[in-house]
Structure formats: structure tokens, C-alpha cells
Design an enzyme around this catalytic site. Structure first.
Site, PDB file in Angstrom:
ATOM      1  N   HIS A   1       1.491   2.236 -10.127  1.00  0.00           N
ATOM      2  CA  HIS A   1       0.146   3.156  -8.990  1.00  0.00           C
ATOM      3  C   HIS A   1      -0.978   1.499 -10.311  1.00  0.00           C
ATOM      4  CE1 HIS A   1       2.018   5.751  -7.418  1.00  0.00           C
ATOM      5  NE2 HIS A   1       2.869   6.224  -8.841  1.00  0.00           N
TER       6      HIS A   1
ATOM      7  N   HIS B   1       7.798   1.260 -10.721  1.00  0.00           N
ATOM      8  CA  HIS B   1       6.178   1.037  -9.647  1.00  0.00           C
ATOM      9  C   HIS B   1       5.170   1.143 -10.908  1.00  0.00           C
ATOM     10  CE1 HIS B   1       7.655   4.725  -8.937  1.00  0.00           C
ATOM     11  NE2 HIS B   1       6.805   5.071  -8.225  1.00  0.00           N
TER      12      HIS B   1
ATOM     13  N   ARG C   1       0.366  -1.333   0.137  1.00  0.00           N
ATOM     14  CA  ARG C   1       0.037   0.133  -0.065  1.00  0.00           C
ATOM     15  C   ARG C   1       0.912   1.305   0.088  1.00  0.00           C
ATOM     16  NH1 ARG C   1      -5.349  -1.184   0.116  1.00  0.00           N
ATOM     17  NH2 ARG C   1      -5.031  -3.419   1.209  1.00  0.00           N
ATOM     18  N   ASP C   2      -0.330   2.360  -0.713  1.00  0.00           N
ATOM     19  CA  ASP C   2       1.474   3.448  -0.280  1.00  0.00           C
ATOM     20  C   ASP C   2       1.069   4.699   0.745  1.00  0.00           C
ATOM     21  OD1 ASP C   2       1.480   5.454  -3.836  1.00  0.00           O
ATOM     22  OD2 ASP C   2       1.501   6.415  -1.775  1.00  0.00           O
ATOM     23  N   ILE C   3       2.590   4.837   1.348  1.00  0.00           N
ATOM     24  CA  ILE C   3       2.261   5.278   2.330  1.00  0.00           C
ATOM     25  C   ILE C   3       1.360   6.587   2.282  1.00  0.00           C
ATOM     26  CG2 ILE C   3       3.762   7.043   2.020  1.00  0.00           C
ATOM     27  CD1 ILE C   3       5.438   5.886   4.313  1.00  0.00           C
TER      28      ILE C   3
ATOM     29  N   GLU D   1       8.593   9.514  -8.760  1.00  0.00           N
ATOM     30  CA  GLU D   1       9.618  10.335  -7.435  1.00  0.00           C
ATOM     31  C   GLU D   1      10.910   9.169  -6.968  1.00  0.00           C
ATOM     32  OE1 GLU D   1       6.598  11.063  -4.748  1.00  0.00           O
ATOM     33  OE2 GLU D   1       6.115  12.690  -5.384  1.00  0.00           O
ATOM     34  N   VAL D   2      10.666   7.368  -6.206  1.00  0.00           N
ATOM     35  CA  VAL D   2      11.319   6.748  -6.879  1.00  0.00           C
ATOM     36  C   VAL D   2      11.894   6.125  -8.020  1.00  0.00           C
ATOM     37  CG1 VAL D   2      11.216   4.927  -5.276  1.00  0.00           C
ATOM     38  CG2 VAL D   2       9.520   6.746  -4.634  1.00  0.00           C
TER      39      VAL D   2
ATOM     40  N   ASN E   1       4.297   6.626 -13.428  1.00  0.00           N
ATOM     41  CA  ASN E   1       5.398   7.871 -13.562  1.00  0.00           C
ATOM     42  C   ASN E   1       6.554   7.945 -13.979  1.00  0.00           C
ATOM     43  OD1 ASN E   1       2.994   9.498 -12.875  1.00  0.00           O
ATOM     44  ND2 ASN E   1       3.701   9.075 -10.656  1.00  0.00           N
TER      45      ASN E   1
END
Ligand code: AMP
Length: 122
Positions: A106, A104, A32-34, A99-100, A91
Site C-alpha cells: 500500500h 501487494h 488505486r485502492d477501491i 485480506e488479498v 500486510n
């Protein structure tokens, strides 16, 4: 761009920092996304060291690619979001606001997600 083995998702894969895991297999980890943007917001990452979708699509093996995308579909089914629908998104780079720097996707779900992106100004 070179892969930075100290990025946060690499640390999650190595078990150095925790995550709220929802699925794991030989090719992928989902958690799960933080900072969730929707009622259901899960990230799916490949186990290999790939910076982005660009790196992954160019350099991953067929087995890694098929295993990863099968895992994404499995996670969506496991989350129970297929019936109402969901969005998956990745992204890439600066304009994509990645960002990371570990590839990945989403999975967003749990509400009507509206239009895909903000239309450009005419
Ligand atoms: P992106 O802009 O596609 O690179 O998005 C990175 C996502 O990772 C953001 O939605 C963050 O909320 C999420 N994130 C960052 N650190 C963590 C973490 N430790 N656990 C879970 N999600 C994270």
C-alpha cells in the site's frame, strides 16, 4: 500457503476485472485502492504469482525483486507524494490482517499519517 490463482488481484492482472490503473511495467502494476484509507491510497503488486512479502522475498528472482521495488519508488514519484512524504506498508498473514493473498504494498499519502501503528497496551 499455496497461491490461489482466483484471488482478486490475479483477476485484475489478467484483465478479468477492471482497476483504476496508475502505472504498469514488466514487473509491477499499480492501481488505486477501491476503499481508500487516505486521500492517496495506491496498491502496487508484482506480476508474478506470490502470496505475500514472505513468499516474494524467499522465491522471486533478483530481477523481479529489484524491478518491483523500483516500480514502488517510481509510483510514489509519479503520484507526487515524495515531497510531503508517504508510507508504504505490506500486510502479511493473520496478525497482519492480509485480506488479498497476492503480495501487494500500500502507498498511503495526502495527509499527515500520524503514528505508525497503535502502541501496544502497557
Ligand atoms: P490487505 O489487507 O493488505 O490485503 O488489503 C487489501 C486491499 O485491497 C484493501 O485495502 C482493499 O480495499 C483493496 N481491494 C480489494 N479489492 C480491490 C479491487 N478490486 N480494486 C482495488 N482495491 C481492492
Amino acid at each position: 500457503m499455496d497461491y490461489d490463482a482466483d484471488n482478486i488481484f490475479a483477476k485484475i492482472l489478467r484483465g478479468e476485472i477492471p482497476c483504476d490503473k496508475v502505472y504498469e511495467d514488466a514487473h509491477a502494476l499499480a492501481f488505486r485502492d477501491i476503499n481508500p484509507q487516505t486521500p492517496v491510497h495506491v496498491l502496487v503488486i508484482p506480476k508474478g504469482a506470490y502470496v505475500s512479502m514472505d513468499d516474494f522475498s524467499a522465491n522471486a528472482t533478483d530481477s523481479e525483486i529489484s524491478g518491483f521495488f523500483r516500480a514502488v519508488g517510481h509510483v510514489a514519484r509519479q503520484l507526487g507524494v515524495v515531497g510531503d512524504g508517504y508510507r508504504f506498508l505490506s500486510n502479511i498473514g493473520g496478525d497482519g490482517h492480509q485480506e488479498v493473498l497476492h503480495f501487494h504494498v500500500h502507498i498511503f499519502a495526502g495527509k499527515d499519517l500520524g503514528r505508525m501503528i497503535k502502541p501496544i497496551d502497557k
